[in-house]
Motif scaffolding. Structure first.
Motif, PDB file in Angstrom:
ATOM      1  N   ASP A 177       0.847  -1.190   0.000  1.00  0.00           N
ATOM      2  CA  ASP A 177       0.000   0.000   0.000  1.00  0.00           C
ATOM      3  C   ASP A 177       0.885   1.243   0.000  1.00  0.00           C
ATOM      4  O   ASP A 177       1.835   1.329   0.783  1.00  0.00           O
ATOM      5  CB  ASP A 177      -0.876   0.028   1.260  1.00  0.00           C
ATOM      6  CG  ASP A 177      -1.767  -1.199   1.348  1.00  0.00           C
ATOM      7  OD1 ASP A 177      -2.460  -1.489   0.351  1.00  0.00           O
ATOM      8  OD2 ASP A 177      -1.764  -1.857   2.401  1.00  0.00           O
ATOM      9  N   VAL A 178       0.533   2.193  -0.833  1.00  0.00           N
ATOM     10  CA  VAL A 178       1.387   3.387  -0.934  1.00  0.00           C
ATOM     11  C   VAL A 178       1.432   4.184   0.352  1.00  0.00           C
ATOM     12  O   VAL A 178       2.355   4.948   0.582  1.00  0.00           O
ATOM     13  CB  VAL A 178       0.953   4.335  -2.075  1.00  0.00           C
ATOM     14  CG1 VAL A 178       1.227   3.723  -3.423  1.00  0.00           C
ATOM     15  CG2 VAL A 178      -0.512   4.746  -1.915  1.00  0.00           C
ATOM     16  N   GLY A 179       0.409   4.001   1.194  1.00  0.00           N
ATOM     17  CA  GLY A 179       0.374   4.792   2.419  1.00  0.00           C
ATOM     18  C   GLY A 179       1.318   4.280   3.488  1.00  0.00           C
ATOM     19  O   GLY A 179       1.528   4.937   4.498  1.00  0.00           O
ATOM     20  N   ARG A 180       1.881   3.090   3.303  1.00  0.00           N
ATOM     21  CA  ARG A 180       2.742   2.521   4.340  1.00  0.00           C
ATOM     22  C   ARG A 180       4.168   3.058   4.222  1.00  0.00           C
ATOM     23  O   ARG A 180       4.657   3.309   3.128  1.00  0.00           O
ATOM     24  CB  ARG A 180       2.769   0.994   4.227  1.00  0.00           C
ATOM     25  CG  ARG A 180       1.446   0.345   4.541  1.00  0.00           C
ATOM     26  CD  ARG A 180       1.551  -1.174   4.519  1.00  0.00           C
ATOM     27  NE  ARG A 180       0.212  -1.753   4.549  1.00  0.00           N
ATOM     28  CZ  ARG A 180      -0.416  -2.117   5.676  1.00  0.00           C
ATOM     29  NH1 ARG A 180       0.173  -1.950   6.845  1.00  0.00           N
ATOM     30  NH2 ARG A 180      -1.637  -2.624   5.620  1.00  0.00           N
ATOM     31  N   ALA A 245       3.489  10.536   3.394  1.00  0.00           N
ATOM     32  CA  ALA A 245       2.377  11.477   3.378  1.00  0.00           C
ATOM     33  C   ALA A 245       1.223  10.928   4.191  1.00  0.00           C
ATOM     34  O   ALA A 245       1.081   9.714   4.354  1.00  0.00           O
ATOM     35  CB  ALA A 245       1.911  11.729   1.944  1.00  0.00           C
ATOM     36  N   GLN A 247      -2.425  10.145   4.084  1.00  0.00           N
ATOM     37  CA  GLN A 247      -3.365   9.915   2.996  1.00  0.00           C
ATOM     38  C   GLN A 247      -4.701  10.596   3.287  1.00  0.00           C
ATOM     39  O   GLN A 247      -5.325  10.326   4.303  1.00  0.00           O
ATOM     40  CB  GLN A 247      -3.572   8.407   2.793  1.00  0.00           C
ATOM     41  CG  GLN A 247      -2.293   7.650   2.476  1.00  0.00           C
ATOM     42  CD  GLN A 247      -1.637   8.116   1.183  1.00  0.00           C
ATOM     43  OE1 GLN A 247      -2.330   8.416   0.202  1.00  0.00           O
ATOM     44  NE2 GLN A 247      -0.310   8.201   1.174  1.00  0.00           N
TER      45      GLN A 247
ATOM     46  N   TYR B 757      -8.375   4.340   7.903  1.00  0.00           N
ATOM     47  CA  TYR B 757      -7.312   5.080   7.227  1.00  0.00           C
ATOM     48  C   TYR B 757      -7.229   4.632   5.775  1.00  0.00           C
ATOM     49  O   TYR B 757      -7.425   3.449   5.466  1.00  0.00           O
ATOM     50  CB  TYR B 757      -5.974   4.822   7.927  1.00  0.00           C
ATOM     51  CG  TYR B 757      -4.849   5.698   7.425  1.00  0.00           C
ATOM     52  CD1 TYR B 757      -4.918   7.088   7.559  1.00  0.00           C
ATOM     53  CD2 TYR B 757      -3.718   5.143   6.817  1.00  0.00           C
ATOM     54  CE1 TYR B 757      -3.883   7.885   7.099  1.00  0.00           C
ATOM     55  CE2 TYR B 757      -2.687   5.941   6.367  1.00  0.00           C
ATOM     56  CZ  TYR B 757      -2.771   7.319   6.505  1.00  0.00           C
ATOM     57  OH  TYR B 757      -1.753   8.114   6.057  1.00  0.00           O
ATOM     58  N   GLY B 758      -6.933   5.580   4.902  1.00  0.00           N
ATOM     59  CA  GLY B 758      -6.787   5.265   3.477  1.00  0.00           C
ATOM     60  C   GLY B 758      -5.389   4.770   3.187  1.00  0.00           C
ATOM     61  O   GLY B 758      -4.624   5.418   2.473  1.00  0.00           O
ATOM     62  N   ILE B 759      -5.053   3.619   3.713  1.00  0.00           N
ATOM     63  CA  ILE B 759      -3.677   3.129   3.686  1.00  0.00           C
ATOM     64  C   ILE B 759      -3.163   2.934   2.262  1.00  0.00           C
ATOM     65  O   ILE B 759      -1.979   3.092   2.004  1.00  0.00           O
ATOM     66  CB  ILE B 759      -3.568   1.820   4.521  1.00  0.00           C
ATOM     67  CG1 ILE B 759      -2.120   1.437   4.786  1.00  0.00           C
ATOM     68  CG2 ILE B 759      -4.310   0.666   3.876  1.00  0.00           C
ATOM     69  CD1 ILE B 759      -1.502   2.136   5.946  1.00  0.00           C
ATOM     70  N   ASP B 760      -4.073   2.615   1.318  1.00  0.00           N
ATOM     71  CA  ASP B 760      -3.599   2.424  -0.059  1.00  0.00           C
ATOM     72  C   ASP B 760      -3.790   3.682  -0.901  1.00  0.00           C
ATOM     73  O   ASP B 760      -3.667   3.653  -2.113  1.00  0.00           O
ATOM     74  CB  ASP B 760      -4.302   1.233  -0.706  1.00  0.00           C
ATOM     75  CG  ASP B 760      -5.784   1.507  -0.935  1.00  0.00           C
ATOM     76  OD1 ASP B 760      -6.278   2.566  -0.479  1.00  0.00           O
ATOM     77  OD2 ASP B 760      -6.450   0.681  -1.581  1.00  0.00           O
ATOM     78  N   GLY B 761      -4.133   4.780  -0.237  1.00  0.00           N
ATOM     79  CA  GLY B 761      -4.243   6.046  -0.955  1.00  0.00           C
ATOM     80  C   GLY B 761      -5.585   6.289  -1.585  1.00  0.00           C
ATOM     81  O   GLY B 761      -5.860   7.388  -2.065  1.00  0.00           O
TER      82      GLY B 761
END
Lengths: 562, 1139
Positions: A177-180, A245, A247, B757-761
């Motif tokens: 996941d890009v948020g990690r 960032a 998200q 949370y929007g963990i994958d964006g």
């Protein structure tokens, strides 16, 4: 807790630890119950307003605790500090709970477990970093702490370093996941930590790898995006410049804007005919705007006398008064992606009308913030109207690549590598100079979403420093240029105050700011930075009163606040 | 008309039975001495047309007795052998106070068995052996009288009625007692006085009617007032335990006041401790009406109108004055450029004709109505962005108070049908109560029916039920909230009209018009919302007398409640800050609460000993659930269209919760013992087991005793003292309202706002967080209570009073201490750490006076005082703050050890800075004290701004100089009921008074300072603020900025005296003559006119000095005015009719 000692449970705890990055627990409500802006993770109050990037905004008395912070009257009972404190420790608690559950959960491979632990420790280090730069000495709680009443006597930099080092060593280079957080985010943040500790060679070593081989969690090699504004555009988020960032998702919570930069809900143009519901806070300062003046001959900034080359403002003009003409001088194009000013396209919302979008010009100046604002064309998708203030899908970058480049420039300069430092600074300036990234005039001012002409909205000029300039002018000049560039590039992103303190120049810079800006607006006429005290915010009195052992508080107040 | 001849044929009859026959058939009265006549002797009586003398001779055969016929068909029997010479015969008549003869009065020679009773005419004749004895006259319901003979032959006696109040039966915990036998502190409320005030809420009716009970309410229909019994008993919920017909509950909002037969308040441990873990807040016992006698129909109804306060209630400046004030503030702040988008370019400010487009004047092309475009039901922000509003300035000023507060009707219609016999009894009642709020679109409509019946299956077995069902519609508004409708009304500027030129809402959208929403719009948009609740409450019971003295009782009862609501949020367009989403919300809750009580009660009398013993068990459980959701993005806002099914899927949100079950199991015991009607002793004990705690069981004992001094021989001769009793009690009461049954567990949860949370964006993913820190060690709050009291009845019931002194030591207060921030943000558990003391006096005096010429006066005064003192808050902190003033950034209330709960806290204003020299001198001192050449005395010092007191004397104003600014707890509250009746007329007035409390008038924050947002301002700001020529002002200098030294922090400027006296109710009634009505089949007909809240005497300048606390935190956050819903004057006509 036993129920959560499964892989799915641990991942849920970890998502919860990420979720705490937002600082809010419900629509408009910070952790601990205060208002969401008190814990806004972009630190627009503690890093931005306090650093002179911006005025509090709105009118006098509206959120007066911020007025106290802006003028450095902060006292320990200011409730904002307590909210901030609780929000960071909430994040820390979630990280610790994740770690506690993960180590008891069966079935992980070694790499999966270290990935989980790495992310949790990365986040924990982030929260402590935030506390450290706000309050300096704070109590340290980790997964092994049983009694949370702990003193604030130890410097926690080593703990923060240790967590980032673990994350740097154990996290994979990319994540599903890009948020990690990934390895390189940990590296970048570790370097930033070293910079705060003035460990320049340690920082350089990490930054070298981050800059040359670092990739985003999504696998993109780190690079400055060609267009400056793509860092502040919901459609281009998680790009190659986005290292770590928060998200933001608009319209994902029907109960409010909790997932859409809730803490910035006050920070939109406000007033008659403003298309936004709230509230004219976080207005960029005149002093900040003046920094973007470039020398028409060189395309370089006026490092010392920027305020004598001030950019013309519409102070005192009603919006209905059509005689105002915007400044015609040479300007760094990043200004108009950072500061909303009269007569210049405000994204695709139309020409900024000046006073009509400002709540009280006399009080807090003529400008509006832009960096987190969504576009009109996508107001229904990237804007979020689920609450009384707007939400936005624009991510807040805790660290972006330009930040790392400029930190690396500092490290190189401090280590005497002025040429390398200059190269880094010029990377950032060259990107700014890309004409593709300028603000252009509308095709039709009355129909701003119809597109842009090829005429730049102002007289933009920005050039890199001439080759060898740093070397020829020496370290002091080089540092001044780097610091100045950092302000231009990262203005309104919540870093300024902490940078000034880190550089040890907060008293000079801010007292000069008060001297200049205090004559133009009425909000900070009494502002004064006291060296030796105001570098850190006071430990919240509430916490001092709560953390008692044997009738005595275990927390020591910061110098000057007693 | 006695018979003259008699026929008897009795072969074997007792003398006693024969006497009865003679009395009955012959209408004679026989007088004799029990020690002289053998009544059980069997005799033979055979007479045919015989005279009474012949009959008597046969009856008295074989006894050495003679008899004598006297006037009035009296037969006196004497011994034959007779020392007649010394025997005295005393005769006389016994009457009541009104000279009506009393038959059946026992006349007894003191110290002997010689006794007779009076006849139908109240006459008696008694023969006594000597002339120096004393006669005792006793009769049920009357005071016993002793009269020495002193040789008199005729003694006529007038008996006075025994005090009704003393013998009144009072329902106490699981038992009844006569008032004279009470040993605990119990207030018996006069229900008929209480129900004279027009209100649907029993709690509100109770205000001022019961000593020891403090009640603070508002004018909002259906808003339950704050109630405290004997001070503040806990940091949390102070709601007492209500016991209705034996069923405990915490909610009496649905009780129909007309159904109440009697109401008692149990105040001390002696009385209340039998309710154990729920007793600490006091117990209110309500018994509903039962039927008796022949079928009776009773109608009670009233209709009236409620009139809100008139005039300029908030002392608001008109639009021109508002503009002048702005100019003044700008000048005071050193402005030189006077240009304003609304008011022009100076030098004086001129009101525009239009506020939108800003500052436009008649004839401007911009106000051409053709340009106007507003779509009030817009769904697309792009549509909204194209709005072109045209709004005329209201130059005379909009009176926002009276735009939202209007005259409103109120009615109550009650009918009951009742009756009873020895086979059972029944009562059915129906009530319709409808109070429209004076604030538009608020109201309470309530329908209640009740059925109480009892079936006497046999002489020893009874079953029955008491049931009521209510349906209530009650939309409410938030009060004393700076961001709710009433505050909007005092914030909204008067230049803004309610509507724009096309009849859509106008508001603060233009420049300089402030950020308050249009309150009329806010409220009118709720018109189609609905808040409906249903409640079934009551019990079924069975009673079996095992022996004459032993009764088993079982009662099963409780409440079943459900409620539903739906509301629609319209998009707004008229305000400075608008919401563009539309949203429909709907939800429902259902709750249950049952109690099963089983008791066995014994009552025995042995000579002078009277003993009552009761044992029992009680099981209680409650729980419930809720369910609801919301949607957004409606295509149409038509109320017939919007539902949870028709909104857009994207805006869908739903929730459901099961409330944690809570159960309680208890053993109950009580003993009441009386010796010789003089010494009273009572003991109660309860053992409660609660599911809320890990350590589940606890004991709650109490003892109390009474001494009826007036029964002592040394006081018997003091005739003006009818009764005098000294009481005392000690015991422990508990409280568990402030803890949930899940308090013991650390809990994790998941919610969008908290942990998604929007963990994958791009997609929201659920996460977990710790939302509650458990405390397995929690237990009950303990209220250790002692009480001493005196009850007295004087002058034959003309005057009675009760006075009690109590002391409560409340320990282990359950408190959710703010956790050290290093815990993060889980909700803190309830922990037993606080300690508090309350002491006080409550007293009541009742007088009943009958003047000549048919005038009767009755009066009851009740007085309540309490002093509350916090002894301990927490192991860590010695205070906790409440009422965060969002606009000033500090708390207004600090609850600190040594102070009372709820005290106001901040900087103390000691004057203004009147000159630069004064400021320089203060700064010089500060510099000297601190050794810092840059030190200042006070932040933001300036001419005309507040000078704060340097409380700690360190030469500077810092946090440490904040101090306690006033106590919102009254030193005394009091109620006076005064009634006068004359012939057919009755008049009553009920005055309620509160003394010694302080109010934090935060309305002034908005209105007395120009810089407190762009709100409507007060006269004070313009006409009584500091200027160089008006230094003796109320408010500080008016400026554009907000400063620590003016309105940016909590200070004593806002503290006002909150004492008041209010005529809660006055009533004038006329009762029609019973005789005339009888022909029409009417038993009683009374009509009345009544006025509630006719006048209020107070120095408080706000709208209403009665200020309830913040819901959910009323014990620590009250007496703060930030826009209250005032009580209104109410005028009624009413009818009481019995058939």
């Amino acid at each position: 807790p036993e129920l959560l000692q499964t892989k799915a449970g641990v991942d849920g705890l970890l998502v919860g630890a990420y979720s705490a990055l937002r600082g809010v627990q419900a629509d408009g409500t910070a952790f601990g119950g205060g208002d969401s802006w008190q814990t806004s993770p972009d630190n627009w109050i503690y890093g931005g307003v306090a650093g002179g990037d911006a005025h509090k905004g709105s009118n006098s008395g509206d959120q007066s605790p911020i007025e106290a912070i802006a003028s450095f009257y902060p006292n320990a009972t200011n409730p904002f500090f307590n909210s901030k404190w609780i929000a960071d420790y909430e994040g820390i608690t979630r990280c610790n709970n994740t770690i506690k559950a993960a180590v008891k959960t069966p079935g992980y491979s070694a790499s999966d477990l270290s990935n989980i632990l790495g992310q949790a420790r990365f986040l924990r280090a982030h929260y402590y970093f935030d506390l450290k730069k706000m309050f300096n000495y704070v109590p340290y709680i980790d997964e092994n702490t049983t009694d949370v009443v702990q003193p604030n006597t130890a410097d926690i930099w080593p703990k923060i370093e240790a967590d980032f080092q673990y994350a740097y060593a154990n996290l994979p280079p990319t994540q599903t996941d890009v948020g990690r957080a990934n390895k390189w985010a940990a590296g970048a943040y570790l370097g930033k930590t070293y910079m705060y500790e003035h460990k320049y060679s340690d920082a350089k070593a990490v930054f070298d790898d981050v800059i040359t081989i670092g990739v985003t969690s999504g696998g993109l090699a780190y690079a400055l995006v060609p267009k400056f504004h793509d860092n502040f555009n919901a459609d281009t988020k998680n790009n190659s410049e986005s290292i770590f960032a928060i998200q933001a998702l608009a319209n994902s919570d029907p109960g409010g804007i909790t997932q859409a930069n809730d803490g910035d809900r006050l920070n939109y143009p406000y007033g008659a005919n403003s298309p936004f519901d709230c509230c004219s806070f976080y207005q960029p300062s005149i002093d900040l705007a003046n920094h973007y003046r470039t020398n028409p001959a060189t395309g370089l900034p006026y490092l010392d006398d920027f305020d004598t080359h001030a950019i013309k403002t519409d102070m005192g003009y009603q919006s209905s008064d059509s005689t105002f003409v915007p400044d015609a001088g040479t300007i760094d194009p990043r200004l108009d992606w950072t500061v909303g000013r009269r007569g210049i396209p405000y994204l695709d919302w139309g020409l900024h009308p000046g006073n009509d979008w400002i709540r009280d010009q006399t009080f807090s100046g003529p400008y509006s913030p832009i960096k987190h604002v969504y576009t009109q064309a996508e107001q229904n998708t990237n804007g979020d109207q689920h609450s009384w203030g707007p939400g936005t899908a624009v991510n807040y970058n805790i660290i972006r690549f330009a930040d790392v480049i400029l930190l690396a420039a500092e490290a190189e300069a401090q280590l005497g590598n002025l040429t390398k430092a200059e190269t880094y600074v010029n990377m950032v300036r060259n990107r700014a100079a890309n004409p593709g990234g300028f603000v252009y005039q509308y095709l039709d001012n009355s129909n701003p979403t119809n597109g842009y002409s090829t005429t730049p909205a102002a007289n933009y000029l920005v050039n890199p420093y001439p080759d060898g300039d740093f070397n020829s002018q020496g370290l002091t000049y080089a540092l001044k240029a780097i610091y100045y560039e950092r302000q231009l590039e990262l203005a309104m992103e919540g870093h300024r105050f902490f940078d000034l303190v880190r550089w040890g120049v907060a008293d000079q810079a801010l007292n000069a700011y008060f001297l200049y800006e205090g004559k133009l607006t009425t909000d900070i006429t009494q502002g004064h930075f006291t060296k030796g005290r105001n570098e850190y915010y006071p430990i919240p009195q509430t916490q001092i009163d709560l953390e008692v052992k044997g009738g005595k508080s275990v927390l020591k107040q910061n110098p000057g606040y007693n | 008309y006695s018979q003259s001849t008699y026929n008897f044929n009795e072969q074997s009859i007792s003398v006693k039975q024969m006497f009865k026959k003679i009395e009955k058939t012959g209408n004679y009265t026989l007088f004799y001495r029990l020690d002289q006549v053998d009544l059980d002797k069997k005799v033979q009586v055979n007479t045919k047309d015989a005279s009474i003398e012949d009959v008597m001779k046969q009856v008295l055969q074989n006894q050495s007795l003679s008899f004598q016929l006297m006037d009035g068909n009296i037969i006196v029997i004497k011994p034959l052998d007779s020392k007649n010479a010394i025997d005295q015969t005393i005769t006389g008549v016994v009457t009541d106070a009104a000279n009506v003869p009393l038959p059946g009065v026992i006349v007894k020679l003191k110290g002997s068995t010689i006794a007779v009773s009076t006849n139908a005419d109240g006459k008696y004749s008694i023969t006594v052996p000597d002339a120096n004895g004393t006669l005792i006259f006793t009769f049920i319901g009357f005071n016993t009288q002793e009269i020495p003979l002193e040789g008199k032959k005729v003694i006529n006696v007038r008996l006075t009625e025994e005090s009704k109040t003393l013998n009144e039966v009072v329902v106490v915990g699981y038992a009844t007692q006569k008032k004279k036998d009470l040993t605990g502190a119990v207030t018996v409320v006069n229900v008929s006085d209480m129900t004279k005030t027009p209100s649907g809420s029993v709690n509100e009716l109770l205000q001022g009617q019961a000593a020891g009970v403090s009640i603070t309410g508002s004018g909002q229909p259906g808003q339950e007032p704050d109630i405290h019994i004997r001070g503040i008993n806990t940091f949390g919920d102070n709601t007492p335990l209500y016991v209705i017909d034996g069923v405990p509950t915490s909610d009496i909002s649905t009780v129909n006041p007309n159904d109440i037969a009697n109401l008692q308040v149990l105040k001390d441990a002696g009385a209340a401790s039998i309710y154990g873990s729920r007793a600490s807040n006091g117990v209110i016992i309500i018994t509903t009406k039962k039927g008796s006698g022949k079928v009776k129909i009773q109608y009670d109804g009233y209709f009236g109108t409620q009139v809100p306060k008139g005039g300029n209630v908030w002392h608001t400046l008109n639009p021109q004055e508002t503009a002048d004030l702005q100019l003044m503030a700008e000048k005071n702040s050193g402005y030189t450029d006077f240009s304003d988008p609304q008011y022009g370019n100076g030098p004086t400010y001129v009101l525009p004709d239009y506020i939108e487009p800003a500052g436009a004047h008649n004839g401007d092309p911009s106000v051409n109505p053709a340009l106007y475009y507003v779509n009030p039901n817009y769904t697309d922000p792009n549509d909204y962005n194209n709005f072109y509003r045209i709004v005329k300035a209201n130059k005379t000023g909009t009176d926002w108070f009276h735009e939202i507060f209007k005259t409103a009707p109120i009615t109550s219609q009650n009918i009951s049908l009742s009756g009873g016999s020895d086979q059972g009894n029944y009562l059915f009642s129906a009530n319709y109560f409808d109070q429209q709020g004076t604030l538009i679109d608020t109201y309470e409509k309530r329908y209640t029916i009740r059925s109480n019946s009892q079936y006497n299956v046999s002489k020893s077995f009874r079953v029955g039920e008491n049931l009521s069902y209510s349906v209530t519609e009650n939309p409410q508004v938030a009060i004393n909230n700076p961001d709710a409708i009433i505050a909007y009304a005092f914030r909204e500027q008067p230049i803004i009209p309610v509507y724009d030129i096309m009849g859509n809402y106008a508001g603060g959208d233009g420049p300089g018009l402030g950020d308050a929403p249009n309150p009329v719009a806010v409220q009118q948009r709720t018109k189609n919302d609905q808040y409906l609740s249903y409640r079934l409450f009551g019990n079924a019971f069975a009673e079996l007398d095992l022996l004459k003295s032993l009764t088993l009782r079982s009662s099963f009862g409780g409440a079943l409640g459900s409620s539903t609501f739906h509301s629609f949020q319209y998009p707004t367009y008229e305000n400075a800050e608008n919401t563009s989403t539309n949203q429909y919300n709907a939800g429902s809750t259902s709750t249950y609460d049952y109690t099963w009580t089983n008791t066995i009660a014994y009552h025995g009398v042995f000579g002078k000993h009277d003993l009552k013993v009761l044992f029992g068990t009680e099981a209680n459980q409650n729980g419930g659930s809720d369910l609801g959701g919301s949607r957004q993005g409606y295509f149409s806002f038509d109320p017939n269209y919007v539902s949870l099914s028709t909104g857009s899927a994207a805006g869908e949100s739903n929730y459901s919760d099961n409330y944690p079950k809570r159960s309680l199991f208890s053993y109950i015991g009580r003993i009441d013992y009386a010796y010789n009607d003089k010494y009273l002793l009572s003991g109660t004990i309860r053992r409660d087991g609660s599911s809320s705690f890990v350590s589940q069981y606890g004991w709650f004992p109490a003892v109390s005793a009474g001494w009826r001094m007036s029964q002592e021989s040394f006081m018997k001769n003091i005739t003006w003292i009818s009764d005098l009793k000294l009481r005392g009690g000690y015991g422990i009461m508990g409280n568990q309202t402030n803890v949930t049954s899940t308090n013991q567990y650390t809990q994790f949860s998941s919610s969008i706002g908290q942990s998604y949370y929007g963990i994958d964006g791009s997609n929201l993913v659920p996460g977990f967080y710790e939302n509650f820190l458990g405390n397995p060690a929690a237990k009950w709050e303990k209220d250790i209570n002692s009480n001493i009291g005196i009850d007295a009845t004087l002058f034959h019931d003309m005057l009675s009073f009760t006075i009690d002194y109590y002391n409560k030591d409340i320990r282990d207060l359950l408190f959710n201490p703010p956790l050290p921030g290093t815990n993060g943000n889980p909700s803190p558990p309830a922990v037993n750490i606080g300690e508090m003391k309350n002491h006080g006096i409550d007293a009541s005096v009742t007088g009943n006076f009958k003047l000549g010429s048919g005038i009767a006066i009755n009066a009851t005064l009740s007085v309540t005082t309490y002093t509350n003192k916090i002894v301990k808050v927490d192991n860590d902190a010695n205070y906790f703050d409440t009422d965060f003033g969002r606009r000033v950034g500090t708390n207004l209330v600090r609850n600190e050890v040594g102070q009372s709960l709820g005290e106001f806290y901040g900087y103390k204003v000691v004057g203004f800075w009147n000159s630069q020299a004064e400021m320089d001198a203060a700064n010089a001192k500060a510099q000297k004290a601190t050794g810092d050449p840059n030190a200042v005395y006070e932040q933001d010092m300036g001419l005309g701004r507040f000078k704060y007191a340097d409380v700690n004397g360190d030469g500077q104003i810092t946090d440490a100089d904040r101090t306690f600014l006033g106590n919102p707890n009254p030193t005394m509250s009091s109620g006076l009921n005064l009634g006068v009746s004359y012939k057919h007329f009755d008049f009553s007035i009920f005055l309620y008074a509160v003394f010694g409390n302080k109010i934090w008038d935060n309305v002034n924050y908005w209105r007395d300072f120009y810089s407190s947002y762009e709100t409507a301002k007060s006269y004070t700001a313009l006409y009584d603020s500091w200027t160089p020529t008006h230094m003796n002002a109320k408010a500080p200098i008016q400026e554009m900025g907000t400063y620590f030294s003016t309105n940016a922090t909590a200070n004593s400027y806002y503290v006002e005296n909150g004492s008041y006296i209010r005529a809660k109710n006055t009533q004038l009634g006329y009762t029609f003559s019973a005789l005339k009505l009888k022909n029409m089949g009417i038993q009683k007909l009374r009509v009345y006119i009544s006025a509630a809240n006719l006048f209020t005497i107070t120095k408080y300048p706000g709208v209403d000095p009665e200020l309830p606390g913040t819901p959910g935190a009323a014990s620590t956050d009250f007496g703060i005015d930030e826009g209250t819903y005032p009580s209104s004057r109410t005028f009624l006509i009413g009818v009481n009719l019995s058939l």
